[in-house]
Design an enzyme around this catalytic site. Structure first.
Site, PDB file in Angstrom:
ATOM      1  N   GLU A  66      -7.618  -4.452   5.216  1.00 32.81           N
ATOM      2  CA  GLU A  66      -7.504  -4.201   3.780  1.00 32.81           C
ATOM      3  C   GLU A  66      -6.377  -5.006   3.151  1.00 32.81           C
ATOM      4  O   GLU A  66      -6.522  -5.523   2.054  1.00 32.81           O
ATOM      5  CB  GLU A  66      -7.308  -2.696   3.544  1.00 32.81           C
ATOM      6  CG  GLU A  66      -8.592  -1.924   3.811  1.00 32.81           C
ATOM      7  CD  GLU A  66      -8.402  -0.435   3.926  1.00 32.81           C
ATOM      8  OE1 GLU A  66      -7.770  -0.007   4.919  1.00 32.81           O
ATOM      9  OE2 GLU A  66      -8.860   0.300   3.041  1.00 32.81           O
ATOM     10  N   ASN A  99       0.883  -1.159   0.000  1.00 34.09           N
ATOM     11  CA  ASN A  99       0.000   0.000   0.000  1.00 34.09           C
ATOM     12  C   ASN A  99       0.927   1.216   0.000  1.00 34.09           C
ATOM     13  O   ASN A  99       1.425   1.628   1.041  1.00 34.09           O
ATOM     14  CB  ASN A  99      -0.886  -0.033   1.254  1.00 34.09           C
ATOM     15  CG  ASN A  99      -1.802   1.175   1.333  1.00 34.09           C
ATOM     16  OD1 ASN A  99      -1.715   2.085   0.507  1.00 34.09           O
ATOM     17  ND2 ASN A  99      -2.660   1.195   2.329  1.00 34.09           N
ATOM     18  N   ARG A 139      -9.934  16.199   5.262  1.00 29.62           N
ATOM     19  CA  ARG A 139     -10.793  16.476   4.100  1.00 29.62           C
ATOM     20  C   ARG A 139     -12.162  16.970   4.565  1.00 29.62           C
ATOM     21  O   ARG A 139     -12.700  16.473   5.541  1.00 29.62           O
ATOM     22  CB  ARG A 139     -10.987  15.214   3.262  1.00 29.62           C
ATOM     23  CG  ARG A 139      -9.726  14.785   2.560  1.00 29.62           C
ATOM     24  CD  ARG A 139      -9.961  13.511   1.757  1.00 29.62           C
ATOM     25  NE  ARG A 139      -8.848  12.603   1.957  1.00 29.62           N
ATOM     26  CZ  ARG A 139      -8.946  11.290   1.941  1.00 29.62           C
ATOM     27  NH1 ARG A 139     -10.109  10.696   1.726  1.00 29.62           N
ATOM     28  NH2 ARG A 139      -7.890  10.540   2.134  1.00 29.62           N
ATOM     29  N   ARG A 184      -2.312  -2.176  -3.697  1.00 25.07           N
ATOM     30  CA  ARG A 184      -3.505  -1.365  -3.562  1.00 25.07           C
ATOM     31  C   ARG A 184      -3.431  -0.254  -4.607  1.00 25.07           C
ATOM     32  O   ARG A 184      -2.431   0.459  -4.684  1.00 25.07           O
ATOM     33  CB  ARG A 184      -3.555  -0.739  -2.180  1.00 25.07           C
ATOM     34  CG  ARG A 184      -4.720   0.191  -2.049  1.00 25.07           C
ATOM     35  CD  ARG A 184      -4.666   0.968  -0.772  1.00 25.07           C
ATOM     36  NE  ARG A 184      -5.854   1.796  -0.665  1.00 25.07           N
ATOM     37  CZ  ARG A 184      -5.932   2.854   0.114  1.00 25.07           C
ATOM     38  NH1 ARG A 184      -4.899   3.203   0.849  1.00 25.07           N
ATOM     39  NH2 ARG A 184      -7.029   3.545   0.163  1.00 25.07           N
ATOM     40  N   HIS A 196     -12.581   3.058  -0.489  1.00 25.57           N
ATOM     41  CA  HIS A 196     -12.579   2.208   0.714  1.00 25.57           C
ATOM     42  C   HIS A 196     -13.274   0.870   0.439  1.00 25.57           C
ATOM     43  O   HIS A 196     -13.710   0.198   1.371  1.00 25.57           O
ATOM     44  CB  HIS A 196     -13.356   2.871   1.887  1.00 25.57           C
ATOM     45  CG  HIS A 196     -12.551   3.855   2.672  1.00 25.57           C
ATOM     46  ND1 HIS A 196     -13.145   4.864   3.388  1.00 25.57           N
ATOM     47  CD2 HIS A 196     -11.226   3.978   2.876  1.00 25.57           C
ATOM     48  CE1 HIS A 196     -12.214   5.582   3.988  1.00 25.57           C
ATOM     49  NE2 HIS A 196     -11.042   5.068   3.686  1.00 25.57           N
TER      50      HIS A 196
END
Ligand code: ADP
Length: 603
Positions: free
Chosen positions: A382, A7, A236, A87, A175
């Protein structure tokens, strides 16, 4: 075999090694990270079993970190790497499943950079370097967006000019790997198939999003074209009025880039309080800091709105699942989001909420006794999902390109015995007229009409034999002619479907069961084995090579003992492909990149 998972972000590199195990699937055996790159140095951390090594070393950027990994893995005795999974944040509309990386797919991902200029270049840089460092290993991209490929157009389309939409401006959702994992974990805990459940997954980390998982498929998620839309996040903004761009440009003379940067990096919790860390904010708020208090309230309110919205969007909710650093660790945030949702059957047990223990991949339930909706907390995984998907992408057999007959199904109904009597009179028996290609099935001589608030469809076929549930299959266009929104469903999955009036010569009947049948391929075990297909999986199918030929994505494979191998599409789909009812057109399972043409069911 071991799978190495990467990742790679713009400022940190996380990686892990997973052992493929016949019983447990993928098992994590090593976890590593490099972050805080500064002045030619960075912080590293390597974990294997009870060993936890951390420190600062002379590795000044992510490329050097990746180059150092073979030696690190060698030191931990991990020399047998068989494949690499990456990823990749944005797969655009092109990638709806994990994909084997080669020159073509790398170029295709590269072409998506305008959609994700902040994320994809960092992911791709790692991909390119890994392909140079491990030229002999197969490498697979696993996309954050892929799980949301099932979102219907009414959820993904922004109401903006056509030219913008044609350039790719639409909602994609992110996600996905996390939402898919926690939804599967939730279904496992409930002990029911994911395809029976309506789940809202709430991922609250530095990035945060909510996802509606309707019967195993992502239906909507709070992130949009980029990971900026939706919830308040660490840095964000989440949802803001796009009118803000004009205002900020006129008021402060800010450029588009400056506004984008501020919305991504200096907004959210950080913009509201100066800190992006929820732990900080909870401490400050408890001491009376009004900025922190407001930020927590906004964060919770936005998440709660999406939970309610998605329950409404799906028309039901069986479970909410919390994950991500905040979702997993903040009982007070979970409580703020859930309190007062009793009206929709969701009630938290405060003691259970307080005592959540996630060790050993636990997924505890924290709803109160009697709460209709279950509430779960679980860690997301993940990297584990990337390892699993990498293995699955590599294990997939290439489907055989053999023509499959295509049948276009016009609108029709399947009736119960009671429905036949209600429509045609007591004791009435349907008259089989024409046999269908599926053994034992026929169309009846009798017809019925369908009635909805907008209009009426005459002479609708009845297919036999009788069933235990009445099911009415129409095209999307038919559903507009009736004026009733019909969901796309697999045959037999009729829970929560809308009602319609069926009219026969002796009476009428209002019944649920109105669906747009999801396209599917019937096949039998022998043909399935020859074609490389499995029951329950989805494939992409190309129909026709003439001007109007096209590829139908996500076509469900249904293997039945005696089924005749045949693809069923409806009249809208037939029209789109330029074929009509009874044309006898043949489709072909598309050859190409295995991962994009042939994928597992979500459940
Ligand atoms: P990322 O999205 O970067 O993976 P994480 O999932 O690790 O982020 O989530 C980080 C967030 O989780 C931070 O805001 C952090 O403050 C928050 N968090 C971690 N532990 C707690 C806790 N005990 N209470 C409240 N918030 C927490």
């Amino acid at each position: 075999m071991h799978i190495l998972v990467f990742n790679a972000g713009s400022s940190s590199l996380k990686f892990g090694v997973f052992r493929l195990d016949a019983e447990d699937g993928a098992v994590e055996v090593f976890k590593g990270s490099y972050e805080r790159f500064r002045d030619g140095r960075s912080e590293f951390r390597f974990r294997q079993g009870d060993t936890d090594e951390r420190g600062t070393g002379e590795i000044g950027d992510i490329d050097r970190a990746i180059e150092a990994i073979p030696a690190v893995l060698g030191r931990f005795g991990l020399t047998e790497i068989g494949a690499i999974g990456h990823r990749v944040v944005h797969g655009g509309a092109r990638f709806s499943a994990a994909t084997i990386l080669d020159d073509v797919t790398v170029a295709e991902i590269d072409a998506l950079t305008p959609l994700a200029p902040l994320h994809n270049p960092a992911n791709l840089r790692a991909v390119r370097l890994c392909r140079r460092l491990w030229p002999d290993l197969p490498q697979v991209a696993v996309f954050d967006t892929a799980f949301h490929a099932t979102n219907p157009p009414f959820a993904t389309t922004y109401a903006v000019p056509r030219q913008w939409r044609e350039a790719g401006l639409r909602r994609y959702g992110f996600h996905g790997t996390s939402h898919r994992y926690v939804a599967q974990r939730t279904a496992q805990e409930i002990g029911r198939p994911l395809s029976d459940l309506q789940i809202v997954s709430v991922h609250l980390g530095n990035g945060a999003s909510v996802c509606a998982i309707n019967r195993g498929q992502s239906m909507d998620s709070s992130m949009g074209m980029t990971p900026l839309e939706g919830l308040v996040m660490g840095t964000r903004s989440g949802d803001v009025d796009p009118g803000a761009f004009g205002f900020l440009s006129r008021q402060f003379g800010l450029s588009v880039e400056a506004i984008e940067t501020a919305l991504n990096n200096d907004s959210g919790l950080k913009g509201l309080t100066g800190s992006s860390d929820m732990r900080d904010l909870e401490d400050r708020a408890a001491k009376g800091d009004p900025d922190a208090q407001l930020a927590i309230e906004i964060f919770a309110y936005r998440a709660r709105k999406y939970v309610g919205a998605y329950a409404a969007a799906m028309g039901g909710i069986d479970a909410v699942v919390f994950t991500g650093g905040i979702g997993e660790n903040s009982p007070s945030m979970r409580r703020r989001i859930c309190d007062g949702l009793d009206f929709m059957g969701l009630r938290l047990d405060h003691d259970r909420n307080q005592a959540v223990d996630l060790s050993g991949h636990a997924a505890p339930q924290i709803q109160a006794y009697g709460s209709r909706v279950r509430i779960f907390v679980t860690e997301t995984a993940e990297q584990l999902m990337i390892a699993r998907e990498t293995a699955a992408a590599l294990a997939r057999p290439e489907p055989v390109a053999e023509p499959i007959p295509v049948a276009v199904s016009a609108r029709h109904v399947h009736l119960t015995g009671d429905a036949v009597e209600a429509l045609f009179g007591p004791g009435y028996r349907l008259t089989p007229d024409k046999p269908l290609r599926q053994p034992g099935q026929w169309s009846a001589r009798e017809r019925v009409a369908l009635e909805g608030p907008k209009g009426r469809l005459e002479r609708v076929a009845i297919l036999g034999p009788l069933r235990s549930r009445t099911q009415i299959e129409v095209s999307r266009t038919d559903s507009f002619a009736l004026g009733i929104k019909a969901p796309v469903r697999d045959s037999g999955k009729l829970e929560g479907t809308p009602t319609v009036t069926i009219v026969g010569p002796a009476g009428s009947l209002v019944t649920d069961g109105l669906i747009i049948a999801a396209r599917h391929i019937h096949t039998n075990p022998a043909d399935a084995a020859r074609l490389g297909l499995e029951d329950g999986e989805y494939v992409d199918v190309r129909i026709g090579d003439h001007d109007r030929g096209l590829t139908f994505a996500r076509t469900l494979i249904r293997v039945g003992a005696d089924s005749f191998t045949e693809m069923h599409i409806d009249t809208d789909e037939g029209n789109a492909a330029g074929i009509g009812v009874g044309d006898g057109e043949e489709g072909e399972i598309v050859q190409g990149q295995a991962a994009t043409v042939h994928r597992r069911a979500v459940v």
